[in-house]
Design a protein around this motif. Sequence first.
Motif, short mmCIF file in Angstrom:
data_model
loop_
_atom_site.label_atom_id
_atom_site.label_comp_id
_atom_site.label_asym_id
_atom_site.label_seq_id
_atom_site.Cartn_x
_atom_site.Cartn_y
_atom_site.Cartn_z
N CYS A 1 -17.79 1.60 -4.94
CA CYS A 1 -17.48 0.30 -5.55
C CYS A 1 -16.30 0.42 -6.51
CB CYS A 1 -18.70 -0.24 -6.29
SG CYS A 1 -20.09 -0.70 -5.22
N PHE A 2 -16.24 1.52 -7.23
CA PHE A 2 -15.12 1.75 -8.15
C PHE A 2 -13.81 1.96 -7.39
CE2 PHE A 2 -12.58 5.17 -10.18
CZ PHE A 2 -12.10 4.47 -11.27
N LEU A 3 -13.83 2.81 -6.38
CA LEU A 3 -12.60 3.16 -5.66
C LEU A 3 -12.02 2.00 -4.87
CD1 LEU A 3 -13.47 6.76 -4.41
CD2 LEU A 3 -11.93 6.12 -6.28
N VAL A 4 -12.89 1.13 -4.34
CA VAL A 4 -12.34 0.04 -3.52
C VAL A 4 -11.57 -0.97 -4.37
CG1 VAL A 4 -14.16 0.25 -1.80
CG2 VAL A 4 -14.43 -1.39 -3.66
N TRP A 5 -11.80 -0.99 -5.68
CA TRP A 5 -11.09 -1.93 -6.53
C TRP A 5 -9.98 -1.28 -7.34
CZ3 TRP A 5 -11.10 -6.93 -5.93
CH2 TRP A 5 -12.16 -7.52 -5.25
N ARG B 1 -11.67 -5.15 3.67
CA ARG B 1 -11.97 -6.37 2.91
C ARG B 1 -13.47 -6.60 2.78
NH1 ARG B 1 -12.61 -11.94 3.81
NH2 ARG B 1 -11.68 -13.24 2.17
N GLU B 2 -14.23 -6.37 3.87
CA GLU B 2 -15.66 -6.61 3.79
C GLU B 2 -16.35 -5.66 2.82
OE1 GLU B 2 -14.76 -4.38 7.72
OE2 GLU B 2 -13.90 -5.97 6.44
N VAL B 3 -15.85 -4.41 2.74
CA VAL B 3 -16.42 -3.46 1.78
C VAL B 3 -16.11 -3.89 0.36
CG1 VAL B 3 -16.45 -1.05 1.04
CG2 VAL B 3 -16.25 -1.60 3.47
N ARG B 4 -14.88 -4.35 0.15
CA ARG B 4 -14.49 -4.81 -1.18
C ARG B 4 -15.35 -6.00 -1.63
NH1 ARG B 4 -9.45 -5.88 -0.20
NH2 ARG B 4 -8.75 -3.74 -0.57
N LEU B 5 -15.59 -6.93 -0.73
CA LEU B 5 -16.41 -8.08 -1.09
C LEU B 5 -17.86 -7.68 -1.32
CD1 LEU B 5 -14.97 -10.77 1.36
CD2 LEU B 5 -14.49 -10.50 -1.09
N LEU B 6 -18.38 -6.78 -0.51
CA LEU B 6 -19.76 -6.34 -0.67
C LEU B 6 -19.96 -5.57 -1.97
CD1 LEU B 6 -22.60 -6.10 0.56
CD2 LEU B 6 -21.81 -4.01 1.73
N SER B 7 -18.91 -4.91 -2.43
CA SER B 7 -19.05 -4.10 -3.65
C SER B 7 -19.34 -4.95 -4.88
CB SER B 7 -17.78 -3.28 -3.88
OG SER B 7 -16.68 -4.13 -4.22
N VAL B 8 -18.93 -6.21 -4.87
CA VAL B 8 -19.14 -7.06 -6.05
C VAL B 8 -20.62 -7.31 -6.30
CG1 VAL B 8 -18.65 -9.30 -7.07
CG2 VAL B 8 -16.86 -8.08 -5.82
N ARG C 1 0.83 -1.18 0.00
CA ARG C 1 0.00 0.00 0.00
C ARG C 1 0.87 1.24 0.00
NH1 ARG C 1 -5.08 -1.00 4.09
NH2 ARG C 1 -5.96 -2.79 3.00
N SER C 2 0.55 2.18 -0.92
CA SER C 2 1.23 3.46 -0.93
C SER C 2 0.53 4.38 0.04
CB SER C 2 1.18 4.07 -2.35
OG SER C 2 1.77 3.20 -3.27
N PRO C 3 1.26 5.27 0.68
CA PRO C 3 0.63 6.19 1.63
C PRO C 3 -0.27 7.17 0.92
CG PRO C 3 2.92 6.80 1.26
CD PRO C 3 2.71 5.47 0.57
N ARG D 1 -11.14 12.74 3.99
CA ARG D 1 -9.81 12.69 4.58
C ARG D 1 -9.19 11.35 4.22
NH1 ARG D 1 -10.84 17.09 4.57
NH2 ARG D 1 -10.94 18.65 6.23
N PRO D 2 -7.88 11.21 4.36
CA PRO D 2 -7.24 9.93 4.02
C PRO D 2 -7.86 8.74 4.71
CG PRO D 2 -5.57 11.61 4.33
CD PRO D 2 -6.88 12.24 4.71
N GLU D 3 -8.30 8.93 5.96
CA GLU D 3 -8.87 7.78 6.68
C GLU D 3 -10.18 7.29 6.06
OE1 GLU D 3 -9.65 11.58 9.15
OE2 GLU D 3 -8.00 10.66 8.01
N HIS D 4 -10.89 8.16 5.36
CA HIS D 4 -12.12 7.72 4.69
C HIS D 4 -11.80 6.71 3.59
CE1 HIS D 4 -13.70 11.77 6.21
NE2 HIS D 4 -14.33 10.82 6.88
N PHE D 5 -10.72 6.95 2.85
CA PHE D 5 -10.32 6.01 1.81
C PHE D 5 -9.84 4.70 2.41
CE2 PHE D 5 -10.12 10.12 -0.26
CZ PHE D 5 -10.68 9.87 -1.49
N GLU D 6 -9.25 4.78 3.60
CA GLU D 6 -8.84 3.55 4.26
C GLU D 6 -10.06 2.72 4.68
OE1 GLU D 6 -6.00 2.28 4.60
OE2 GLU D 6 -4.69 3.91 3.95
#
Length: 421
Positions: free
Chosen positions: A286-290, A224-231, A8-10, A214-219
Amino acid sequence: MFQVGHERSPLPPTGPDAAAPSTPSAPSASKASRPGPGGGAGGAKQRDAFFDNAKFLAIALVVVGHAWRPVIDDSRAVLAAYNFVYAFHMPAFIVVSGYFSRGFDMRPSRVRRLVTGVLVPYLIFETAYSLFRKAADSPEHPISLLDPWYLTWFLIALFVWRLTTPVWKALRRPLPVALGIALLASVSPDIGNDLDLQRVLQLLPFFVLGLCLRPEHFERVRRREVRLLSVPVAAAALVFAYWSGPRMNFEWFYHNSSGQELGVPWWIGIAMKLAMFACSLVLTVCFLVWVPRRHMWFTALGAGTLYAYLLHGFLVQASRIFGWYDAFPWITTPAGIVVLTIGAAALAALLCTSPVRRTFRFAMEPRMDWLFKRDAAEAARQRSAAPAESAESADSSGTAVSSGTAVSSGTARAAGTSGSR
């Protein structure tokens, strides 16, 4: 959807230097000569791969969507994909633009960058597009800087949005206010076409949302659960787009008309705008998490997305004016759609490359030093930073100074004290 790396890049800091996403940051005076983490020279602040990846993928979807437009009447599947992509590709791009505008203020250096990087390209490309259309098929088409044609609306919108950034930063609840303005615009058919104000106001909430992030929102959204739910969420949205394609007016996705102009009562217009804002927000997540977080082959292209955005429009308009699609009927076949999609994505990548950027930098990033007064405060900061930068460069070149005697190569030792760092 996209391969995600493990490294992960900062995320970028929230400081004022994050205000411009499309150009590299200026070198830091105190770190310009220090080696970067990879061992190379860290001559400039590191760009964040995640956001460059997001910008390139978003602009690729913009180009692909424009390439699909002439064939949506021939394929329900393409119409569904078109509506699906249009539901989030510009909102995602605008959210990222807002995020990188958080540091904007009215300092002369910021205003200068806004004028040369946004307003001047708008004036140049609005004139160029108008002349292109006059020469191609509409000799009566006017040259009007107040009526953006085709793609240039985004530049004038970004100019207006960024100018109002200090206002949104001063409000206690900026997002509800921006959403209220967008809803009022959606029921105001008399706004007119000047500066494409209808679209500027209707898409305003996405820019303000970016300012609030803020950066923490993107974190959080990349858990993982958000990424799986996005599908399943994205899959359900695509199925709904296929079902609603023939039943829904896709001009809702353009955000440039009021509800009344689209043939519905004002209250339905408000309901539609609220539903579309929610849908666009969910699909943007959904776009950003992938989006890959590590460096990819296309990461460097993220710095040239505005070039691709403005330049591809000439080819898209030429294809329609000169009937390129009609010359190749096979383009409406499934195989033709695949070729068209790959070709559009390749065009987006090509227009983001360094040779294209160097060629058109005179229009996209003009210096225009002659237009602006010299900023006395900025000049003072540069003068104060110059001695520190010179000392840092001399120190990093391997020259050690001990007791007034210069000893090269960092190998000297004086009175049992190591001179190496």
